[in-house]
Design a protein around this motif. Structure first.
Motif, mmCIF file in Angstrom:
data_model
loop_
_atom_site.group_PDB
_atom_site.id
_atom_site.type_symbol
_atom_site.label_atom_id
_atom_site.label_comp_id
_atom_site.label_asym_id
_atom_site.label_seq_id
_atom_site.Cartn_x
_atom_site.Cartn_y
_atom_site.Cartn_z
ATOM 1 N N LYS A 15 0.834 -1.194 0.000
ATOM 2 C CA LYS A 15 0.000 0.000 0.000
ATOM 3 C C LYS A 15 0.875 1.252 0.000
ATOM 4 N N LYS A 16 0.540 2.178 -0.871
ATOM 5 C CA LYS A 16 1.272 3.444 -0.975
ATOM 6 C C LYS A 16 1.021 4.266 0.293
ATOM 7 N N GLY A 17 2.080 4.870 0.815
ATOM 8 C CA GLY A 17 1.969 5.699 2.004
ATOM 9 C C GLY A 17 2.120 4.925 3.303
ATOM 10 N N TYR A 18 2.320 3.610 3.211
ATOM 11 C CA TYR A 18 2.478 2.752 4.381
ATOM 12 C C TYR A 18 3.838 2.082 4.336
ATOM 13 N N LEU A 19 4.351 1.739 5.514
ATOM 14 C CA LEU A 19 5.517 0.880 5.595
ATOM 15 C C LEU A 19 4.971 -0.542 5.539
ATOM 16 N N ASN A 20 5.186 -1.210 4.422
ATOM 17 C CA ASN A 20 4.653 -2.551 4.176
ATOM 18 C C ASN A 20 5.583 -3.586 4.796
ATOM 19 N N CYS A 21 5.068 -4.332 5.779
ATOM 20 C CA CYS A 21 5.883 -5.255 6.565
ATOM 21 C C CYS A 21 5.342 -6.674 6.453
ATOM 22 N N ASP A 22 6.258 -7.629 6.374
ATOM 23 C CA ASP A 22 5.887 -9.036 6.327
ATOM 24 C C ASP A 22 7.059 -9.851 6.851
ATOM 25 N N ILE A 23 6.798 -11.073 7.248
ATOM 26 C CA ILE A 23 7.865 -11.966 7.714
ATOM 27 C C ILE A 23 8.596 -12.615 6.536
ATOM 28 N N SER A 24 7.955 -12.641 5.369
ATOM 29 C CA SER A 24 8.502 -13.331 4.201
ATOM 30 C C SER A 24 9.258 -12.379 3.269
ATOM 31 N N LYS A 25 10.513 -12.714 3.007
ATOM 32 C CA LYS A 25 11.302 -11.946 2.034
ATOM 33 C C LYS A 25 10.738 -12.119 0.624
ATOM 34 N N ALA A 26 10.063 -13.239 0.396
ATOM 35 C CA ALA A 26 9.553 -13.570 -0.944
ATOM 36 C C ALA A 26 8.541 -12.560 -1.467
ATOM 37 N N VAL A 27 7.874 -11.805 -0.571
ATOM 38 C CA VAL A 27 6.864 -10.830 -1.013
ATOM 39 C C VAL A 27 7.448 -9.423 -1.116
ATOM 40 N N ASN A 28 8.772 -9.307 -0.908
ATOM 41 C CA ASN A 28 9.497 -8.052 -1.071
ATOM 42 C C ASN A 28 8.908 -6.902 -0.236
ATOM 43 N N PRO A 29 8.759 -7.105 1.079
ATOM 44 C CA PRO A 29 8.218 -6.027 1.914
ATOM 45 C C PRO A 29 9.235 -4.903 2.089
ATOM 46 N N ASP A 30 8.767 -3.754 2.544
ATOM 47 C CA ASP A 30 9.681 -2.656 2.868
ATOM 48 C C ASP A 30 10.535 -3.027 4.080
ATOM 49 N N LYS A 31 9.949 -3.824 4.986
ATOM 50 C CA LYS A 31 10.654 -4.221 6.208
ATOM 51 C C LYS A 31 10.212 -5.621 6.609
ATOM 52 N N ILE A 32 11.159 -6.458 6.982
ATOM 53 C CA ILE A 32 10.861 -7.788 7.512
ATOM 54 C C ILE A 32 10.504 -7.619 8.991
ATOM 55 N N VAL A 33 9.327 -8.120 9.372
ATOM 56 C CA VAL A 33 8.867 -8.007 10.752
ATOM 57 C C VAL A 33 8.233 -9.329 11.170
ATOM 58 N N ASP A 34 8.680 -9.840 12.307
ATOM 59 C CA ASP A 34 8.106 -11.051 12.900
ATOM 60 C C ASP A 34 7.120 -10.609 13.979
ATOM 61 N N LEU A 35 5.839 -10.808 13.738
ATOM 62 C CA LEU A 35 4.801 -10.358 14.662
ATOM 63 C C LEU A 35 4.735 -11.179 15.946
ATOM 64 N N GLU A 36 5.496 -12.256 16.019
ATOM 65 C CA GLU A 36 5.550 -13.063 17.238
ATOM 66 C C GLU A 36 6.605 -12.532 18.219
ATOM 67 N N LYS A 37 7.339 -11.490 17.819
ATOM 68 C CA LYS A 37 8.397 -10.916 18.656
ATOM 69 C C LYS A 37 8.108 -9.437 18.908
ATOM 70 N N LYS A 38 8.927 -8.824 19.742
ATOM 71 C CA LYS A 38 8.812 -7.385 20.004
ATOM 72 C C LYS A 38 8.911 -6.643 18.675
ATOM 73 N N LEU A 39 8.005 -5.722 18.455
ATOM 74 C CA LEU A 39 7.985 -4.998 17.185
ATOM 75 C C LEU A 39 9.112 -3.970 17.133
ATOM 76 N N PRO A 40 9.777 -3.842 15.964
ATOM 77 C CA PRO A 40 10.941 -2.955 15.842
ATOM 78 C C PRO A 40 10.567 -1.492 15.581
ATOM 79 N N PHE A 41 9.646 -0.966 16.400
ATOM 80 C CA PHE A 41 9.201 0.415 16.255
ATOM 81 C C PHE A 41 9.220 1.075 17.625
ATOM 82 N N LYS A 42 9.444 2.382 17.636
ATOM 83 C CA LYS A 42 9.522 3.133 18.889
ATOM 84 C C LYS A 42 8.149 3.270 19.527
#
Length: 172
Positions: A15-42
């Motif tokens: 989505k345009k205007g969003y930081l697109n996050c996913d655990i899978s590199k295969a979908v080419n997200p802006d950032k790799i994020v594992d939702l089962e762990k502490k989120l890497p955001f302030k």
């Protein structure tokens, strides 16, 4: 200070205007994020979260909701779409680990009798049952959402809807 808008579990739907996050590199997200762990955001850095067809895969659901609360600013919105518990597709996918009803997100509302399970605080801004996600049926959705509690209690197993759509607002 510019706040973040997150699209978590984005898959290939960037989505345009969003930081697109996913655990899978295969979908080419802006950032790799594992939702089962502490989120890497302030803390208090996020204005909005979109998370579609992802929460049903999360084992550590309450800790994730607490992470959402931590990173969201006051009045940040979380827009959620999940399979509705009565829909056969909610059970057929072996990667689904949980199911959602009209009351699932009430547990984070400070006015709910069961809000003691978590310190995360959200109020529900909107909640809709959707029958068909591939070909929306606005008429059926309209009538069912006039009587959602009656539908869930007495009709959901006879005429199962596909999806539950919920918008939460962080309360800090």
């Amino acid at each position: 200070m510019k706040r973040l808008k997150l699209h978590l579990g984005c898959g290939k739907d960037h989505k345009k205007g969003y930081l697109n996050c996913d655990i899978s590199k295969a979908v080419n997200p802006d950032k790799i994020v594992d939702l089962e762990k502490k989120l890497p955001f302030k803390n208090n850095s996020v204005d909005e979260i979109i998370i579609n067809n992802t929460l049903e895969h999360i084992k550590n659901f309450i800790p994730l909701m607490e992470e959402f609360y931590r990173i969201c600013i006051n009045k940040a919105e979380i827009k959620i779409r999940v399979p509705y518990f009565a829909y056969p597709g909610a059970f057929q996918d072996p990667t689904h680990v949980r199911f959602f009803t009209l009351k699932t997100f009430n547990y984070f509302d400070p006015k709910d009798q069961f809000s003691y399970y978590s310190n995360a605080r959200f109020v529900t801004k909107d909640k809709k049952i959707r029958f068909f996600t591939t070909r929306p049926s606005k008429l059926i959705d309209f009538f069912i959402n006039l009587i959602p509690k009656v539908y869930e209690r007495f009709l959901s197993r006879l005429f199962p809807a596909e999806e539950l759509s919920v918008t939460l607002e962080a309360i800090k």
